[in-house]
Design a protein around this motif. Structure first.
Motif, mmCIF file in Angstrom:
data_model
loop_
_atom_site.group_PDB
_atom_site.id
_atom_site.type_symbol
_atom_site.label_atom_id
_atom_site.label_comp_id
_atom_site.label_asym_id
_atom_site.label_seq_id
_atom_site.Cartn_x
_atom_site.Cartn_y
_atom_site.Cartn_z
ATOM 1 N N ASN A 47 -27.397 55.110 16.276
ATOM 2 C CA ASN A 47 -27.497 56.564 16.414
ATOM 3 C C ASN A 47 -26.315 57.262 15.749
ATOM 4 O OD1 ASN A 47 -29.917 56.609 17.707
ATOM 5 N ND2 ASN A 47 -29.040 56.641 19.768
ATOM 6 N N ASP A 79 -40.411 61.542 3.380
ATOM 7 C CA ASP A 79 -40.161 62.108 4.697
ATOM 8 C C ASP A 79 -39.082 63.163 4.600
ATOM 9 O OD1 ASP A 79 -38.784 58.907 5.625
ATOM 10 O OD2 ASP A 79 -38.284 60.321 4.057
ATOM 11 N N ILE A 129 -26.786 57.134 11.995
ATOM 12 C CA ILE A 129 -27.874 58.014 11.572
ATOM 13 C C ILE A 129 -27.376 59.448 11.501
ATOM 14 C CG2 ILE A 129 -30.059 59.021 12.342
ATOM 15 C CD1 ILE A 129 -30.725 56.160 13.434
ATOM 16 N N GLU A 130 -26.553 59.820 12.494
ATOM 17 C CA GLU A 130 -26.050 61.177 12.515
ATOM 18 C C GLU A 130 -25.007 61.396 11.426
ATOM 19 O OE1 GLU A 130 -26.054 63.512 16.546
ATOM 20 O OE2 GLU A 130 -24.095 62.687 16.131
ATOM 21 N N GLU A 158 -46.013 57.124 9.534
ATOM 22 C CA GLU A 158 -45.206 57.761 8.523
ATOM 23 C C GLU A 158 -45.844 57.546 7.157
ATOM 24 O OE1 GLU A 158 -42.347 59.491 8.108
ATOM 25 O OE2 GLU A 158 -42.926 59.997 10.144
ATOM 26 N N ASP A 189 -26.685 61.270 8.033
ATOM 27 C CA ASP A 189 -27.869 62.113 7.918
ATOM 28 C C ASP A 189 -29.068 61.324 7.389
ATOM 29 O OD1 ASP A 189 -29.288 64.477 8.126
ATOM 30 O OD2 ASP A 189 -28.913 65.010 6.041
ATOM 31 N N ILE A 190 -29.349 60.205 8.021
ATOM 32 C CA ILE A 190 -30.495 59.395 7.613
ATOM 33 C C ILE A 190 -31.722 59.955 8.314
ATOM 34 C CG2 ILE A 190 -31.476 57.078 7.542
ATOM 35 C CD1 ILE A 190 -28.551 56.078 8.048
ATOM 36 N N ARG A 191 -32.698 60.363 7.521
ATOM 37 C CA ARG A 191 -33.864 61.009 8.133
ATOM 38 C C ARG A 191 -35.049 60.056 8.202
ATOM 39 N NH1 ARG A 191 -33.480 67.237 6.224
ATOM 40 N NH2 ARG A 191 -31.223 67.346 6.444
ATOM 41 N N SER A 192 -35.659 60.052 9.362
ATOM 42 C CA SER A 192 -36.822 59.181 9.527
ATOM 43 C C SER A 192 -37.663 59.719 10.656
ATOM 44 C CB SER A 192 -36.360 57.764 9.843
ATOM 45 O OG SER A 192 -35.603 57.782 11.031
ATOM 46 N N GLY A 193 -38.874 59.228 10.765
ATOM 47 C CA GLY A 193 -39.822 59.763 11.730
ATOM 48 C C GLY A 193 -39.404 59.591 13.173
ATOM 49 N N GLN A 194 -38.937 58.398 13.520
ATOM 50 C CA GLN A 194 -38.654 58.132 14.929
ATOM 51 C C GLN A 194 -37.248 57.612 15.149
ATOM 52 O OE1 GLN A 194 -42.117 55.985 14.272
ATOM 53 N NE2 GLN A 194 -42.971 56.473 16.271
ATOM 54 N N GLY A 195 -36.329 58.140 14.374
ATOM 55 C CA GLY A 195 -34.936 57.764 14.578
ATOM 56 C C GLY A 195 -34.714 56.289 14.344
ATOM 57 N N ARG A 196 -33.888 55.713 15.200
ATOM 58 C CA ARG A 196 -33.505 54.319 14.981
ATOM 59 C C ARG A 196 -34.662 53.347 15.166
ATOM 60 N NH1 ARG A 196 -33.310 52.749 20.325
ATOM 61 N NH2 ARG A 196 -32.617 54.438 21.691
ATOM 62 N N LYS A 197 -35.739 53.818 15.804
ATOM 63 C CA LYS A 197 -36.866 52.909 16.044
ATOM 64 C C LYS A 197 -37.821 52.845 14.858
ATOM 65 C CE LYS A 197 -36.839 53.733 20.963
ATOM 66 N NZ LYS A 197 -37.346 54.755 21.881
ATOM 67 N N PRO A 207 -35.566 60.406 19.974
ATOM 68 C CA PRO A 207 -36.889 60.989 19.880
ATOM 69 C C PRO A 207 -37.704 60.647 21.120
ATOM 70 C CG PRO A 207 -36.750 59.034 18.528
ATOM 71 C CD PRO A 207 -35.414 59.203 19.176
ATOM 72 N N ILE A 247 -39.167 66.020 6.988
ATOM 73 C CA ILE A 247 -38.870 65.756 8.385
ATOM 74 C C ILE A 247 -37.536 66.403 8.697
ATOM 75 C CG2 ILE A 247 -38.286 63.937 10.015
ATOM 76 C CD1 ILE A 247 -40.184 62.200 8.243
ATOM 77 N N PRO A 249 -32.252 64.336 11.654
ATOM 78 C CA PRO A 249 -32.575 63.273 12.604
ATOM 79 C C PRO A 249 -32.398 63.694 14.051
ATOM 80 C CG PRO A 249 -30.517 62.863 11.466
ATOM 81 C CD PRO A 249 -31.157 63.992 10.764
ATOM 82 N N LYS A 250 -33.403 63.350 14.810
ATOM 83 C CA LYS A 250 -33.272 63.519 16.254
ATOM 84 C C LYS A 250 -32.746 62.209 16.770
ATOM 85 C CE LYS A 250 -37.180 66.277 17.022
ATOM 86 N NZ LYS A 250 -38.554 65.950 17.204
ATOM 87 N N MET A 295 -39.888 54.562 5.632
ATOM 88 C CA MET A 295 -38.946 55.616 5.238
ATOM 89 C C MET A 295 -38.986 55.834 3.728
ATOM 90 S SD MET A 295 -35.859 54.434 7.722
ATOM 91 C CE MET A 295 -34.599 55.086 6.674
#
Lengths: 508, 387
Positions: free
Chosen positions: A383, B360, A386-387, B382, A390-398, B370, B363, B366-367, A404
Motif C-alpha cells: 500500500n 486503466d 502504491i501510494e 479490468e 502512484d501506481i494505478r490499478s482497479g483493485q489496489g494491491r489485490k 478498495p 481509473i 489509487p484507493k 494493469m
C-alpha cells in the motif's frame, strides 16, 4: 473537400467504459494523418472500428462521401482499407511471397500460380522501394523487413487507405528513417495513411495533420507544420509536459561498479557476444550504454545481473568480486535491475500487485518469519509503495498485474527496484512502449535516484533519451565499447556514426 | 465466517466454471443413458444423482473411503501443477508407496500402536523417492517430467510385482499378504457409525494433508516461490529463485502425497491387496481429473475428490438397471472436458476484453483499501491493451 475516409461521431462502449466518445476523424486523400494519444486514449479502438473488428454503438463511416458499413475485416479490405498491426501477423516458416499472398492466392485448377504473384510482388517492391526478397523466409529477415512485408501485403491487395499501428515501436533509428521515406513514397503514389503513434518527433517528421484523442474523447485536429511539439503534448496529456529533462550536472564520487575485460561467448556462435568490455559506474552518475539493438546489450545486462555466465573478466561491486555470485547474492549486495522485457522477466503476471512488489524481498526478515509469509506487512508495504509511486490499478494491491496497463506495470517494477535502496540500478529500456507522461515520470525518478547518490546504468536505444538523461555515454558496437562520450558535447549524428560502427575511438 | 467463505467461493470464477461443467457433464451423461437404454434412463440417472446415498449409512461411509486415495492423488497432481509440472506418475508413486507400507505392515509387527503411522511414513518416503527421480532429471538435464514419470509408472508397477512375489507373497491368491492388525488404519468407531462400509481414519489423514498443502502454498515463502516458478519461470529466475531446487522439491512432495495414497489403500483393512497384475493403479489417473476439476486448489481437491467418489459410488448401483458402471467414467470425463472448455471460454472472453483498446488510465488515483468487489464473470474485469 475530398475526404477519402470520414469517421463521424463514433461512440464505442465497453462494459463500464466509454472507449470512444463521439470521436470524429477525417482523412484527406493522399495525406499522412497521425492519430495521437496516450496509452488507453482509444486510438486502437477507433482503428479497430474502422477495420471492422468492433461495431460502434453510434456514428457513421463514409468513404468518398458515401456511407459504408464495415462489419468485419473482409469488408474493410473490400473498401481498400489495410492495416499494419503493431505485432506483425506473419507466418514465420513461410516465405515472404507466401505470406503476402496468404488469403488471396490466385490458383489455376486448384494449383497455386506462384509465378504471376511473384512478378507482381517484385514489381510492387521496386515501385515503392521496399527492398525485400520474395523467397526469403520470414524467420530469417529483420524486423524492419518484416514490416515491409506487411506493407507489401496491403499493396498487393490494392489497399489505398493504410493504417500503421505504432509502426516504429520495434525499429532501430535507421529503420525508422527508412520507414518514414517509404510512407512519403506511398502518399506520392496516391495512398492515404493513418499513422497511430504517441511519439511527437515522428509526427513532426512525417505527418501532415494530426488528430488528438484523450481518454476516449476527441480533442482537436491540428496542422502539424504550424504546431509545436509542446502544444501537441499538452493537448495529448491534458497538462503541460516537460519534454526536456531537467537536471543538474552530475557530481560522481566513488566507483560503485567496475567491469574489467568482460568477455561472453555462447555455445552457438563462434563470435564473442561481448569482447573485453571494461567500464566503471560511479555513485551519483547515470552511465548510458547506447547502441543499436542486438549489439551485445542483452549479454552485458545478463552477465552483470547474473542471468548468464561470464566467459572471462571480472565484475566488482564496491570492491567485492561478484563475477561468480548468484542472482540473489548480487541483489542483496545492492544491485537492482529493471529488465528489458517486463512481461518475461519483470513481473509474474498472474500474481497480485502486492506479491509482485515484494518479489525481490519476500525472503527478508520484514516479510517472512520461519518461512511463513507475513501477509500483514506485505500488505502495508505494498500500500505504501502504491501510494508513493502512484501506481494505478482497479483493485489496489489485490489487482492481478496482468490486468494493469503497461505504464502502471512499469511503475510497479520501478517502485520495487528503487525501493530496495540499491547501490547500482541497471535500467534496461525503462521507457519502452510508454507514453509521454509515463516517460517523463520514469526519467524524473532515475534522476532523483542519481541525486541521492546511486549509480545508474541505463541501457537505451532511444537517442534522445541517451542524450538527455545520461551523464556519460558508452557506445556499444558488436559487443565492444567503441566510444566514451560526454552527452553535452555530442550530437545525435556523431552518436549514430559510432553506433553503426563507422567510427570508433580508443577506449581504455 | 460462513459469509466470508461464501464470498470467497463466489469470487473465484473457477468455482462457477466447475459447477457449470458438472451440470453439463451430468446432462450429457443423461443423454447417453437415454440412448443406451431409454426405458431405465430416468431411474438410472436418479441413481447417479443419489450417488453414494443409495446405500444409506454404508454408502456414505464408502464415499469417504473411496474419496481418500483420490484426494491424495489429486493433491499430488495439483501440487505439481501449481509449480508448472505435470505429475502423470502418481500411479507409480502410489504403488511403490503402497508396497513399502505393506512391507512394513507385514514384516514389522512389533511396532505397537504406531505401526500404521510408521508404515504410512514409509509409503510416503517411497512415493517421494519415486517422484524425486523425474524431478532430478528435469532439473539437471531438462528431461520432460511427463515422459520420465510415465516410465517410472511402469518401472514401479513391474518392480512392485516382482518384489511382492519375493517378499510378502500370498501364493494361494497371487497377491500380497495381509498386513498385521496393528498396521491397519484405525476406524475411530466409524465402522459402527457407517455400518458395513470400509471407512477409516484415512479420510482424516487426507484432510490433514489438504490443510498442510494449503498452508504451504498460500502462507509460506516456499509456496510463494513454487507458484512463482509455475506462473513464470523467467521472472522467478530474474528474482533469484532457485528454480531447479523448487522443481525437485515440488515433485518430491507430490510423490509423497501419492505414496500416502498407496499406503492408505493397502492399510485400510478392507480386503484390498497388491495383486500381481500388469495394470497401472487407476487412482493415479483419477487424481488428474480431481486436480483439474479443482483448479489444483488443495481445498478444492477435497471437495472434488468427495464428489467424484460420490458419483462413482452411484455408478456401482447402475448395474441394477442394466447399465455398466463405466457410465460414470464417461460422465467424469465429460465433466473434465467441460471444465477445460469453461477455462478456454473464460480465456477467450478475457482476450476479448483485452482487445478493447483501453488502459486503466481513467481509473482514479489509487484507493488504498478498495471495497471488496464481487467478481463474477466478466463484469468487473479490468481491461487493458498492453498485451
Amino acid at each position: 473537400m475530398d475526404y477519402v475516409i470520414e469517421m463521424l461521431n463514433i461512440t464505442k462502449k465497453f462494459p463500464g467504459i466509454l472507449a470512444n466518445d463521439n470521436v470524429s476523424l477525417q482523412l484527406k486523400n493522399g495525406e499522412i494523418h497521425a492519430l495521437l494519444g496516450e496509452n488507453g486514449a482509444g486510438k486502437s479502438t477507433l482503428m479497430s472500428v474502422l477495420f471492422g473488428l468492433y461495431k460502434p454503438e453510434e456514428g457513421v463511416i463514409k468513404k468518398n462521401g458515401k456511407t459504408i458499413k464495415i462489419a468485419n475485416p473482409n469488408d474493410s479490405n473490400k473498401y481498400g482499407i489495410g492495416m499494419v498491426h503493431q505485432h506483425f501477423k506473419l507466418v514465420h516458416n513461410f516465405t515472404v511471397l507466401e505470406n503476402i499472398i496468404l488469403g488471396v492466392e490466385s490458383t489455376k485448377n486448384g494449383v497455386l500460380k506462384m509465378g504471376e504473384a511473384k512478378k507482381r510482388v517484385v514489381e510492387l517492391s521496386e515501385k515503392y522501394h521496399l527492398s525485400v526478397n520474395p523467397d526469403d523466409l520470414i524467420s530469417d529477415i529483420t524486423v524492419g523487413q518484416q514490416q515491409r512485408v506487411e506493407i507489401l501485403k496491403m499493396l498487393y491487395r490494392d489497399n489505398e487507405i493504410l493504417i500503421f499501428d505504432e509502426p516504429t515501436a520495434m525499429l532501430t533509428p535507421q529503420e525508422i528513417i527508412e520507414l518514414m521515406k517509404i510512407m512519403r513514397g506511398l502518399t506520392k503514389e496516391g495512398k492515404s495513411i493513418l499513422f497511430i503513434t504517441h511519439k511527437l518527433d515522428e509526427i513532426k517528421l512525417v505527418a501532415d495533420r494530426c488528430t488528438i484523442l484523450r481518454k476516449g474523447k476527441y480533442i482537436d485536429t491540428i496542422d502539424v507544420q504550424s504546431t509545436t511539439k509542446e502544444v501537441m503534448s499538452e493537448l495529448m496529456v491534458g497538462r503541460k509536459v516537460q519534454l526536456q529533462v531537467d537536471k543538474e550536472p552530475a557530481s560522481p564520487t566513488d566507483v560503485v561498479l567496475n567491469v574489467k575485460n568482460l568477455t561472453v561467448k555462447t555455445k552457438r556462435s563462434k563470435k564473442n557476444k561481448l569482447t573485453n568490455v571494461s567500464f566503471e559506474a560511479k555513485s551519483g552518475e547515470i552511465v548510458c550504454i547506447a547502441g543499436i539493438d542486438g549489439n551485445g546489450q542483452k549479454e552485458l545486462v545478463y552477465a552483470l545481473t547474473g542471468l548468464s555466465d561470464v566467459t572471462q573478466g571480472t565484475i566488482t561491486l564496491h570492491g567485492e568480486d561478484i563475477t561468480k555470485d548468484t542472482i540473489r547474492k548480487r541483489r542483496v549486495a545492492g544491485m537492482s535491475h529493471i529488465p528489458e522485457d517486463r512481461h518475461k522477466h519483470g513481473l509474474i503476471l498472474d500474481y497480485s500487485l502486492a506479491y509482485n512488489l515484494v518479489l525481490q524481498r519476500y525472503f527478508s526478515k520484514a516479510f517472512q518469519k520461519l518461512g511463513f509469509l507475513k501477509h500483514r506487512s506485505i500488505n502495508t508495504y505494498s500500500n505504501e509503495l502504491i501510494e508513493k509511486f502512484d501506481i494505478r490499478s482497479g483493485q489496489g494491491r489485490k489487482t492481478l498485474v496482468r490486468s494493469m496497463s503497461g505504464g502502471n506495470q512499469q511503475k510497479a517494477i520501478l517502485a520495487r527496484e528503487i525501493d530496495t535502496d540499491p547501490e547500482i540500478l541497471v535500467a534496461v529500456q525503462p521507457t519502452r512502449g510508454l507514453d509521454v507522461g509515463a516517460i517523463e515520470y520514469i526519467h524524473k525518478q532515475l534522476i532523483r535516484q542519481r541525486d541521492e547518490g546511486k549509480a545508474i546504468l541505463l541501457i537505451s536505444l532511444e537517442l534522445d533519451e541517451v542524450l538527455s538523461v545520461s551523464d556519460r555515454v558508452l557506445v556499444i558496437y558488436e559487443g565492444e565499447i567503441v566510444a566514451d562520450l560526454d552527452p553535452t558535447s555530442t550530437t545525435e549524428q556523431e552518436l549514430g556514426l559510432y553506433m553503426s560502427g563507422a567510427k570508433r575511438e580508443a577506449v581504455s | 465466517m460462513m459469509n466470508k467463505l461464501k464470498h470467497r467461493l463466489l469470487a473465484s470464477s473457477g468455482f462457477a466454471a466447475s459447477l457449470i461443467a458438472i451440470f453439463a457433464g451430468l446432462f450429457v451423461g443423461f443423454i447417453i443413458l437415454l440412448i443406451t437404454n431409454p426405458d431405465q434412463a430416468v431411474d438410472g440417472f436418479v441413481t447417479i444423482l443419489k450417488g453414494g446415498f443409495t446405500g444409506g449409512a454404508k454408502g456414505i461411509g464408502n464415499i469417504f473411503y473411496l474419496a481418500t486415495p483420490i484426494i491424495m492423488t489429486g493433491l499430488s497432481v495439483g501440487f505439481a501443477f501449481k509449480t508448472g509440472l505435470f505429475n502423470i506418475g502418481a500411479s507409480g508413486q502410489l504403488i511403490v508407496g503402497g508396497y513399502v507400507a505393506v512391507l512394513i505392515g507385514v514384516l514389522a509387527p512389533g511396532l505397537g500402536s504406531f505401526h500404521w503411522v510408521i508404515a504410512l511414513i514409509g509409503g510416503m518416503a517411497a512415493g517421494a523417492l519415486w517422484a524425486f527421480i523425474p524431478g532430478l532429471l528435469k532439473a539437471l538435464f531438462n528431461v520432460h517430467e511427463v515422459i520420465s514419470s510415465i516410465m517410472m509408472n511402469y518401472i514401479g508397477m513391474f518392480m512392485v510385482n516382482a518384489l511382492v512375489a519375493e517378499t510378502v507373497f500370498d501364493s494361494l491368491r497371487a497377491q500380497s499378504l495381509p498386513v498385521a492388525q496393528s498396521a491397519q488404519m484405525p476406524t475411530l468407531g466409524m465402522d459402527t457409525l457407517f455400518k458395513g462400509s470400509s471407512v477409516n481414519a484415512g479420510i482424516f489423514v487426507a484432510i490433514l494433508f489438504v490443510i498442510v498443502l494449503y498452508i504451504i502454498l498460500n502462507k509460506t515463502t516456499f509456496g510463494y516461490e513454487l507458484k512463482a516458478c509455475g506462473f513464470n519461470k523467467d521472472a522467478s529466475r530474474y528474482a533469484g529463485i532457485n528454480a531447479k531446487r523448487n522443481i525437485i522439491l515440488s515433485m518430491t512432495i507430490a510423490g509423497a502425497m501419492a505414496g500416502v495414497a498407496g499406503g492408505l489403500i493397502y492399510l485400510a483393512g478392507s480386503g484390498k491387496f497388491i495383486e500381481i497384475v500388469d495394470v497401472l493403479a487407476m487412482e493415479g489417473f483419477t487424481g488428474i481429473s480431481v486436480a483439474l476439476l479443482a483448479s489444483s486448489n488443495p481445498i478444492g481437491v477435497l471437495f472434488t475428490g468427495i464428489f467424484v467418489s460420490y458419483i462413482t459410488n452411484g455408478g456401482f448401483y447402475m448395474q441394477l438397471y442394466d447399465f455398466v458402471p463405466e457410465i460414470i467414467d464417461i460422465i467424469i470425463s465429460i465433466i473434465i472436458y467441460f471444465s477445460a472448455l469453461a477455462l478456454i471460454v473464460r480465456h477467450f472472453f478475457d482476450r476479448y476484453a483485452l482487445k478493447s483498446g483501453l488502459g486503466d488510465d481513467d481509473i482514479p488515483a489509487p484507493k488504498v483499501e478498495p471495497k471488496r468487489k464481487r467478481r463474477i464473470g466478466l463484469k468487473n474485469k479490468e481491461v487493458d491493451k498492453d498485451e
